[in-house]
Design an enzyme around this catalytic site. Sequence first.
Site, mmCIF file in Angstrom:
data_model
loop_
_atom_site.group_PDB
_atom_site.id
_atom_site.type_symbol
_atom_site.label_atom_id
_atom_site.label_comp_id
_atom_site.label_asym_id
_atom_site.label_seq_id
_atom_site.Cartn_x
_atom_site.Cartn_y
_atom_site.Cartn_z
ATOM 1 N NE ARG A 1 -8.807 1.191 0.033
ATOM 2 C CZ ARG A 1 -9.792 1.850 0.564
ATOM 3 N NH1 ARG A 1 -10.129 1.635 1.785
ATOM 4 N NH2 ARG A 1 -10.462 2.757 -0.097
ATOM 5 C CG ASP B 1 -8.096 0.120 4.704
ATOM 6 O OD1 ASP B 1 -7.211 0.894 5.115
ATOM 7 O OD2 ASP B 1 -9.298 0.260 4.968
ATOM 8 C CG ASP C 1 -9.761 0.908 8.608
ATOM 9 O OD1 ASP C 1 -8.756 1.619 8.421
ATOM 10 O OD2 ASP C 1 -10.720 0.858 7.815
ATOM 11 N NE ARG D 1 -4.054 2.077 1.603
ATOM 12 C CZ ARG D 1 -5.137 2.251 2.291
ATOM 13 N NH1 ARG D 1 -5.472 1.385 3.217
ATOM 14 N NH2 ARG D 1 -5.929 3.274 2.044
#
Length: 142
Positions: free
Chosen positions: A93, A96, A98, A81
């Site tokens: 992407r 990811d 989170d 990334r």
Amino acid sequence: MIVYLSLGANLGKREETIDKAVELLTAQVGPLIRRSSFFYSKPWGFESEHDFCNICASFDTALAPTSLLHITQQIEKELGRMKKSQNGNYSDRLIDIDILLYGDLIIDTPELTIPHKNMQERDFVMVPLHEIAPDLPVFSKK
């Protein structure tokens, strides 16, 4: 401390990238407690022909929240990334990661917001999270 993370990818070998991210998280964050099955969805917040593959996973960590954030960002970079979304401008992407929840902490700084501010609007987060932790307070009826 138990932490809940959301992982997603819509480019490359999505499932393999997520599996590798979980492996790296386990090595650097702490033991994996639970992991959801893969959840597939259309992009959220932007248009793309590439569907997402997502999971949620929980880990037991001794890391401070900001240290956890920096490790997740480093793992994203390691897996290819190049940039994070800025000001709600989302894009395709490779990976990811989170932070959704960090125990029962509430954090609201320019660098980090926990609980994740948009998690309850996103089926690709809430469905896998419910799979691994149906008793979390975010699922209680009001």
